[in-house]
Design a protein around this motif. Structure first.
Motif, PDB file in Angstrom:
ATOM      1  N   ASP B   8      54.501   8.468 137.976  1.00 44.04           N
ATOM      2  CA  ASP B   8      53.563   9.499 137.512  1.00 44.04           C
ATOM      3  C   ASP B   8      54.114  10.881 137.803  1.00 44.04           C
ATOM      4  OD1 ASP B   8      51.640   7.844 136.501  1.00 44.04           O
ATOM      5  OD2 ASP B   8      50.649   7.578 138.445  1.00 44.04           O
ATOM      6  N   ARG B  11      57.253  11.579 135.685  1.00 42.41           N
ATOM      7  CA  ARG B  11      56.936  11.769 134.267  1.00 42.41           C
ATOM      8  C   ARG B  11      56.416  13.173 134.004  1.00 42.41           C
ATOM      9  NH1 ARG B  11      51.936   8.963 131.970  1.00 42.41           N
ATOM     10  NH2 ARG B  11      51.518   9.527 134.106  1.00 42.41           N
ATOM     11  N   ASN B  12      55.503  13.629 134.870  1.00 44.87           N
ATOM     12  CA  ASN B  12      54.954  14.969 134.690  1.00 44.87           C
ATOM     13  C   ASN B  12      55.988  16.050 134.934  1.00 44.87           C
ATOM     14  OD1 ASN B  12      52.082  14.791 133.964  1.00 44.87           O
ATOM     15  ND2 ASN B  12      52.029  13.512 135.793  1.00 44.87           N
ATOM     16  N   ILE B  15      58.074  16.616 131.889  1.00 42.89           N
ATOM     17  CA  ILE B  15      57.448  17.492 130.888  1.00 42.89           C
ATOM     18  C   ILE B  15      57.675  18.947 131.269  1.00 42.89           C
ATOM     19  CG2 ILE B  15      55.260  18.155 129.818  1.00 42.89           C
ATOM     20  CD1 ILE B  15      54.313  15.278 130.366  1.00 42.89           C
ATOM     21  N   THR B 172      54.500  22.967 137.535  1.00 41.72           N
ATOM     22  CA  THR B 172      54.101  21.555 137.503  1.00 41.72           C
ATOM     23  C   THR B 172      54.259  20.939 138.881  1.00 41.72           C
ATOM     24  OG1 THR B 172      55.079  21.554 135.307  1.00 41.72           O
ATOM     25  CG2 THR B 172      54.367  19.446 136.164  1.00 41.72           C
ATOM     26  N   ILE B 176      51.400  19.219 141.200  1.00 37.11           N
ATOM     27  CA  ILE B 176      51.502  17.826 141.642  1.00 37.11           C
ATOM     28  C   ILE B 176      51.499  17.748 143.160  1.00 37.11           C
ATOM     29  CG2 ILE B 176      52.936  15.762 141.583  1.00 37.11           C
ATOM     30  CD1 ILE B 176      53.905  16.631 138.875  1.00 37.11           C
TER      31      ILE B 176
END
Lengths: 284, 216
Positions: B8, B11-12, B15, B172, B176
């Motif tokens: 997770d 993956r973020n 991006i 990001t 996170i």
């Protein structure tokens, strides 16, 4: 302005918060407003401020008037911010160049195990942004049990960052020492230390001093992101001021000017230091 | 409580990394184009554009990128423009890049031997013909290595745009880290992401430099 109203005018909402007003409607409503309610302490004062602001600028998109009158009130804070930034730069610059010299020697003479370690360190720090290094040190290290204050983290990040760059810069200078100079010094029975100090290091620093000065200035400018971990340097002060007076543009414009002056000043200072400490020939 | 797997997080971050890459490319390409104009003004014959170009370079090299972004972000909205973060980020980085590239390229143009100018003017070339056919091609050869080297600075510069709220790799990562309470892991991954973007560039710049020196 909309934000202003939402924050400091909870008693007399002109419209549903968050719903935009058209320019004309805003002007119309604001101009025909009731006089400000009597001061009830706390928010009342702010209310009044907002109203004066609105009275002067019925529609900020049409007639924005620059207002630098806040400067004297915050002069002390700004001066403190400048002092903090200069302090960070002086400590970071001194230790960073020190690390750079040690690194350049280790890399050049392949001192084990430092030469190899320095290689990884330099590549790692030169290829990642300063902001991420700062976050990793300030937010990341505590989970390894190393807790640092904001100013400690800022200084550590600056020293490590500048150290990596100056290692490469100084190494280039040391490598450019002509072979003949070393042989000449050898034949004059210089000790190893004397050769290093007078024949290698000093001329090398002389050669790379302009590059080193630029790097120090770049590091100083980069220190503005230290405000993000609440180090109370110049940008932090600017953020604080603009959150108080809502004069974001003026505040940042002024601060930018101050950084510009600081950059010129530090460049001059480096020039001065270079002239009197490095370039100066030993007295005969 | 929600739990996050490593995938997770990665993956973020990917991006965010894509946005970092996109912003770097846009800033580099637009900044290069603007930088060329600034360069032409800076080395040209007319006095006013020369002074303007010099001011542009001094201003953007002498102030922190963060404050350039802040000033743009808040300054443009004074004119009634609604500036989204990505626009301020792109514009700020473009101007920043153009100032540095113009100065780097000026050094390269000045490194072209004086005789080349004289020889080409002996051939009755106009100023633009000299530039186009004689000076710029030679300067370009010299400029490749430092330009690639500066690309690394652009990629690293994009990290600062996270502060005005552009959701690239660093932003990001912050979000996170706040959600997972694993700042060390997340910021290490973020740093790794930048390293993967930057290391090939700086390695390439170094090898180009070595090649250029060997040719001399």
């Amino acid at each position: 302005m909309r934000r202003c109203r939402g924050i400091c005018d909870p008693e007399a909402p002109l419209t549903t918060p968050g719903l935009p007003l058209s320019g004309e409607e805003t002007t119309d409503r604001l101009l025909h407003r009731q006089p400000p309610p009597p001061d009830k302490g706390g928010l009342g004062g702010l209310n009044y401020c907002t109203d004066t602001f609105v009275a002067i600028h019925p529609d900020p998109t049409m007639s924005y008037q620059f207002d630098f009158t806040f400067v004297p009130d915050y002069a002390g804070m700004l001066a403190q911010g400048v002092a903090y930034t200069v302090g960070l730069t002086v400590v970071g610059g001194t230790l960073g160049i020190g690390i750079g010299i040690a690194g350049a020697i280790s890399r050049l003479w392949n001192v084990r195990p430092f030469g190899e370690l320095y290689r990884y360190y330099v590549e790692l720090f030169r290829n990642t942004p300063f902001l991420v290094q700062l976050f990793l040190i300030f937010f990341g290290l505590p989970s390894l049990g190393i807790k640092l204050e904001a100013w400690q983290a800022a200084i550590l990040a600056m020293v490590l960052n500048l150290g990596a760059y100056s290692t490469e810069i100084i190494r280039a200078g040391l490598q450019a020492t002509p072979r003949g100079q070393l042989e000449a010094a050898d034949s004059l029975a210089f000790t190893r230390w004397q050769i290093f100090l007078h024949v290698m290091l000093r001329p090398a620093l002389r050669k790379v001093w302009p590059a080193l000065s630029s790097q120090v200035v770049i590091t100083m400018l980069g220190s503005s992101v230290c405000s993000q971990i609440s180090t109370e340097e110049l940008t932090f002060v600017a953020n604080f001021i603009q959150s108080r007076n809502f004069r974001a543009f003026e505040t940042y414009f002024l601060t930018t000017g101050m950084y510009f002056a600081l950059a010129l000043l530090i460049r001059q200072a480096m020039h001065f230091i270079g002239r009197y400490l490095i370039v100066r020939r030993p007295s005969r | 409580m929600m739990s996050f797997s490593l995938w997770d997080i990665v993956r973020n971050l990917l991006i965010g990394g894509a946005l970092t890459l996109l912003l770097s490319l846009v800033a580099f390409v637009l900044g290069g184009a603007t930088g060329l104009l600034v360069l032409l003004a800076r080395i040209g014959k007319w006095r006013a554009p020369r002074a303007l170009a010099q001011m542009h370079i001094e201003l953007f090299q002498g102030t922190p990128l963060l404050l350039q972004l802040f000033t743009l972000f808040f300054g443009l909205s004074l004119f009634g423009l609604d500036v989204p973060a990505w626009l301020a980020a792109g514009l700020g980085l473009t101007l920043f890049t153009s100032a540095f590239l113009a100065e780097i390229w000026r050094g390269c143009v000045e490194a072209v031997p004086r005789g080349q100018w004289e020889a080409s003017s002996c051939l009755a070339m106009t100023y633009w013909e000299q530039m186009r056919h004689v000076i710029l091609p030679q300067a370009m050869r010299l400029s490749i290595a430092p330009t690639v080297g500066f690309a690394v600075q652009v990629v690293k510069g994009t990290a600062v745009t996270s502060i005005i709220g552009f959701a690239e790799l660093t932003k990001t990562g912050s979000m996170i880290a706040n959600a997972t309470y694993q700042p060390f892991l997340v910021y290490s991954l973020v740093a790794l992401g930048y390293f993967i973007l930057c290391y090939p560039l700086s390695h390439y710049a170094q090898s180009l430099e070595r090649k250029l020196h060997a040719a001399r």
